[in-house]
Write an enzyme that holds these catalytic residues in place. Structure first.
Site, PDB file in Angstrom:
ATOM      1  N   ASP A  46       0.855  -1.200   0.000  1.00 57.24           N
ATOM      2  CA  ASP A  46       0.000   0.000   0.000  1.00 57.24           C
ATOM      3  C   ASP A  46       0.882   1.237   0.000  1.00 57.24           C
ATOM      4  O   ASP A  46       1.649   1.462   0.933  1.00 57.24           O
ATOM      5  CB  ASP A  46      -0.898  -0.034   1.247  1.00 57.24           C
ATOM      6  CG  ASP A  46      -1.693   1.249   1.437  1.00 57.24           C
ATOM      7  OD1 ASP A  46      -1.890   1.972   0.453  1.00 57.24           O
ATOM      8  OD2 ASP A  46      -2.121   1.506   2.583  1.00 57.24           O
ATOM      9  N   ASP A  50      -4.073   3.871   2.754  1.00 58.61           N
ATOM     10  CA  ASP A  50      -5.501   3.661   2.979  1.00 58.61           C
ATOM     11  C   ASP A  50      -5.818   2.223   3.384  1.00 58.61           C
ATOM     12  O   ASP A  50      -6.981   1.857   3.501  1.00 58.61           O
ATOM     13  CB  ASP A  50      -6.307   4.053   1.736  1.00 58.61           C
ATOM     14  CG  ASP A  50      -6.015   3.166   0.528  1.00 58.61           C
ATOM     15  OD1 ASP A  50      -5.116   2.305   0.605  1.00 58.61           O
ATOM     16  OD2 ASP A  50      -6.696   3.351  -0.509  1.00 58.61           O
ATOM     17  N   ASP A  54      -1.968  -1.197  -3.847  1.00 61.95           N
ATOM     18  CA  ASP A  54      -2.266  -0.424  -5.046  1.00 61.95           C
ATOM     19  C   ASP A  54      -1.114  -0.512  -6.052  1.00 61.95           C
ATOM     20  O   ASP A  54      -0.085  -1.153  -5.797  1.00 61.95           O
ATOM     21  CB  ASP A  54      -2.558   1.030  -4.684  1.00 61.95           C
ATOM     22  CG  ASP A  54      -1.533   1.607  -3.718  1.00 61.95           C
ATOM     23  OD1 ASP A  54      -0.321   1.346  -3.913  1.00 61.95           O
ATOM     24  OD2 ASP A  54      -1.935   2.308  -2.764  1.00 61.95           O
ATOM     25  N   ASP A 123      -5.169  -9.801 -15.809  1.00 60.07           N
ATOM     26  CA  ASP A 123      -6.219 -10.779 -15.551  1.00 60.07           C
ATOM     27  C   ASP A 123      -7.422 -10.433 -16.427  1.00 60.07           C
ATOM     28  O   ASP A 123      -7.938  -9.313 -16.370  1.00 60.07           O
ATOM     29  CB  ASP A 123      -6.626 -10.751 -14.079  1.00 60.07           C
ATOM     30  CG  ASP A 123      -6.907 -12.139 -13.522  1.00 60.07           C
ATOM     31  OD1 ASP A 123      -7.583 -12.913 -14.230  1.00 60.07           O
ATOM     32  OD2 ASP A 123      -6.463 -12.448 -12.406  1.00 60.07           O
ATOM     33  N   ASP A 225      -9.573 -15.780 -16.722  1.00 61.45           N
ATOM     34  CA  ASP A 225     -10.331 -16.335 -15.604  1.00 61.45           C
ATOM     35  C   ASP A 225     -11.445 -17.265 -16.108  1.00 61.45           C
ATOM     36  O   ASP A 225     -12.226 -16.881 -16.990  1.00 61.45           O
ATOM     37  CB  ASP A 225     -10.922 -15.175 -14.800  1.00 61.45           C
ATOM     38  CG  ASP A 225     -11.583 -15.615 -13.513  1.00 61.45           C
ATOM     39  OD1 ASP A 225     -10.877 -16.098 -12.618  1.00 61.45           O
ATOM     40  OD2 ASP A 225     -12.817 -15.459 -13.416  1.00 61.45           O
ATOM     41  N   GLU A 278      -7.410 -20.229 -17.251  1.00 58.26           N
ATOM     42  CA  GLU A 278      -7.865 -20.968 -16.067  1.00 58.26           C
ATOM     43  C   GLU A 278      -9.074 -21.796 -16.477  1.00 58.26           C
ATOM     44  O   GLU A 278     -10.075 -21.256 -16.940  1.00 58.26           O
ATOM     45  CB  GLU A 278      -8.247 -20.006 -14.942  1.00 58.26           C
ATOM     46  CG  GLU A 278      -8.667 -20.742 -13.679  1.00 58.26           C
ATOM     47  CD  GLU A 278      -9.426 -19.856 -12.706  1.00 58.26           C
ATOM     48  OE1 GLU A 278      -9.256 -20.040 -11.482  1.00 58.26           O
ATOM     49  OE2 GLU A 278     -10.199 -18.983 -13.147  1.00 58.26           O
ATOM     50  N   HIS A 350      -4.177 -17.080  -5.528  1.00 59.73           N
ATOM     51  CA  HIS A 350      -5.113 -16.284  -4.734  1.00 59.73           C
ATOM     52  C   HIS A 350      -6.360 -17.055  -4.336  1.00 59.73           C
ATOM     53  O   HIS A 350      -7.118 -16.604  -3.467  1.00 59.73           O
ATOM     54  CB  HIS A 350      -5.516 -15.026  -5.504  1.00 59.73           C
ATOM     55  CG  HIS A 350      -6.314 -15.322  -6.736  1.00 59.73           C
ATOM     56  ND1 HIS A 350      -5.789 -15.965  -7.836  1.00 59.73           N
ATOM     57  CD2 HIS A 350      -7.612 -15.076  -7.054  1.00 59.73           C
ATOM     58  CE1 HIS A 350      -6.711 -16.101  -8.760  1.00 59.73           C
ATOM     59  NE2 HIS A 350      -7.833 -15.570  -8.320  1.00 59.73           N
ATOM     60  N   ASP A 351      -6.604 -18.216  -4.966  1.00 57.92           N
ATOM     61  CA  ASP A 351      -7.780 -19.034  -4.658  1.00 57.92           C
ATOM     62  C   ASP A 351      -7.438 -20.273  -3.836  1.00 57.92           C
ATOM     63  O   ASP A 351      -8.341 -21.043  -3.489  1.00 57.92           O
ATOM     64  CB  ASP A 351      -8.458 -19.496  -5.951  1.00 57.92           C
ATOM     65  CG  ASP A 351      -9.243 -18.392  -6.634  1.00 57.92           C
ATOM     66  OD1 ASP A 351      -9.687 -17.449  -5.936  1.00 57.92           O
ATOM     67  OD2 ASP A 351      -9.407 -18.454  -7.867  1.00 57.92           O
TER      68      ASP A 351
END
Length: 576
Positions: A46, A50, A54, A123, A225, A278, A350-351
């Protein structure tokens, strides 16, 4: 993927090796020797305080990724989104969400990455959009809207029920009744993610136009995806009851769509662009078709067979890991794509839960098991993918209550299991601890300062409490560094054609502790020996070379004499 060469990557490389000086040679595609690093932007770094990662944070860490040695960055979605599914519900395909930055900052990221020799892979999420996307806003507005057929609409079934029994991957039915027109729309994922109707040529053309816009901007390819889901089975009636029960709603027209995509987007472009699809539920035979260079569809796919072996009745029903099914599964894919096609290699993303917690020992032997699985995975034939934090051995998190979790899949599963099926909260939470996607999404652990150096503010998702011990700074300073081990693995793939292109042969497929295989090419052989257990193992067998102590120990995760006795989570790479 630009021009079509019907030879396999290995055949292309052999042609290059054997070509006479007066003959042109065709090198293997760049991704055969490449390693890809996945950045999950909201959890990476970050830059503006916040609590959400990013593009500025990614830019600040490009030097770190270049030092690691990777070749490309796969950037999880940064498009404008309501964030019901952390950016996989896209409101606008041709902009950047303000939480991540701006298009101008993306252009800076792209330029700075290219200066360091790093490619950027976006992605691509085109099975569905957000329900706030202008296309869907129009589509749902009336039965005769010009974009009505851009999504899947069906009249209610008997007694007002859903049109069929398909289930959503995020719990509940895959159909939601829209009161504006009293029809159901299809969503294989969250109800805020309506599926696009790829049978409509206007939809396909709009997607291709968008893809060309990003490529013209300079991006180096796409991770696509659930791309096999864009082609639905005929009439939406003959498929399985759920997209996540081991089957797939994929229709046969998927090959036509991907070939059309290649013609409309990639054909004729200069340079090579990575395309990885994917594809849940596909078979090896499917994968051969998808990745056959002569068919011009995609370069490689992500398949899910090996990451489903430790799941019972559903994803959140974890089973004890057994080594033989895992290595036999990966070996089948090695053999199946040996002559035609190409594998992508991964153990977490990430999954998926963290690999050191799922497949290794994240306590006493965290370093050893993290580096063992790194060596095992990267020595398979294919393109390895590193997920952020994997290179320092980050672990799963065990939050005390469901309120600490943020992932829509875990939250929906918990609510359904506890409220509708009366399961005990403790047992359901145990499944989330083991398999929940937030395991991979806790913020990157950079140092031992507040919030692990990820942000100066409270992060959007709590940092794993073990960050004072497990972080980039600590690992880089340690005498046994996971990061340094990954550096050596990546350098080896870049330098050694046997690693990138050699033939694969599994050894002792039924052994419960030993993961062993060879890679061979042009008279050279590499041998991987790995003891994937907490117990010592004496290695012996007819398949072993006569004198293993005489071989060159190229890489190992223990210091020692290279004897045949493997210590717990001992991993070695020998050259003969």
């Amino acid at each position: 993927m630009t021009s079509v060469d019907s030879r396999t990557p290995a055949e292309s490389a052999e042609s290059a090796e054997n070509a006479r000086p007066d003959q042109p040679s065709v090198a293997a595609p760049w991704w055969t020797t490449a390693v890809v690093y996945q950045v999950y932007p909201r959890s990476f770094a970050d830059s503006d305080g916040d609590g959400v990662g990013d593009l500025g944070g990614v830019r600040a860490k490009l030097g770190y990724l270049a030092e690691l040695g990777v070749d490309a960055i796969w950037l999880s979605p940064v498009y404008p989104s309501p964030q019901h599914d952390n950016g996989y519900d896209i409101r606008d395909y041709q902009d950047i969400d303000p939480v991540f930055g701006s298009l101008a900052e993306f252009d800076l990221l792209l330029a700075e990455a290219h200066e360091l020799g790093l490619k950027i892979v976006m992605d691509l999420v085109v099975n569905h959009t957000s329900d706030e996307h202008p296309w869907f806003v129009e589509s749902r507005s009336s039965l005769d809207n010009p974009k009505r057929d851009w999504y899947w609409w069906r009249q209610p079934g008997a007694d007002g029920a859903e049109p069929n029994g398909w289930g959503s991957a995020f719990s509940g039915p895959a159909w939601t009744l829209d009161p504006t027109t009293d029809e159901y729309y299809l969503h294989l994922f969250a109800k805020q993610q309506p599926d696009l109707n790829w049978e409509n040529p206007e939809v396909r053309q709009a997607v291709y136009t968008m893809m060309n816009w990003w490529l013209d901007r300079g991006v180096d390819g796409f991770r696509m995806d659930v791309i096999n889901f864009i082609a639905k089975q005929p009439e939406l009636v003959s498929g399985p009851q759920a997209a996540t029960d081991g089957g797939s709603p994929m229709g046969a027209q998927i090959h036509d769509y991907l070939q059309e995509m290649h013609r409309a987007v990639f054909a004729g472009r200069t340079g090579e662009h990575l395309t990885v699809g994917e594809m849940p539920g596909v078979s090896i035979d499917d994968a051969v078709l998808f990745t056959d260079a002569a068919r011009a569809e995609v370069d490689m796919i992500f398949q899910f067979e090996h990451v489903s072996l430790d799941q019972g009745a559903h994803k959140f029903d974890p089973l004890p890991r057994r080594l033989p099914p895992l290595k036999q599964s990966l070996a089948r894919w090695q053999d199946g794509l040996a002559e035609t096609g190409w594998n992508s290699l991964y153990l977490n993303n990430h999954d998926q839960p963290r690999l050191v917690s799922r497949f290794g020992n994240d306590d006493e032997f965290r370093y050893e098991s993290a580096t063992l699985w790194a060596l095992v995975l990267h020595l398979h034939r294919g393109t390895p993918y590193i997920y952020q934090g994997e290179e320092i051995g980050m672990t799963n998190v065990r939050f005390e209550s469901i309120e600490h979790y943020r992932d829509i899949e875990s939250l929906n599963h918990y609510r359904e299991a506890v409220e509708q099926f009366d399961q005990s909260p403790a047992s359901v939470l145990a499944g989330v601890h083991a398999m929940g996607r937030d395991n991979a999404r806790t913020p990157m652990q950079w140092d031992d300062s507040a919030h692990a150096g990820f942000s100066t503010a409270t992060p959007w998702l709590a940092v794993n409490p073990n960050y004072p011990r497990i972080n980039v700074a600590a690992d880089r300073d340690a005498p046994r560094s996971v990061f340094a081990f990954y550096q050596r693995l990546i350098a080896l793939r870049h330098a050694d054609p046997v690693v990138a292109l050699g033939d694969f042969e599994l050894i002792e497929p039924d052994h419960e502790q030993l993961y062993a295989f060879t890679r061979s090419r042009n008279g050279q052989m590499l041998l991987v020996l790995a003891n994937a257990s907490d117990e010592p193992l004496t290695v012996q067998g007819e398949w072993l070379p006569d004198d293993i102590s005489g071989a060159e120990l190229v890489l190992g995760n223990y210091r020692g004499d290279g004897s045949a006795a493997l210590r717990p989570w001992d991993a070695r790479l020998y050259r003969f």
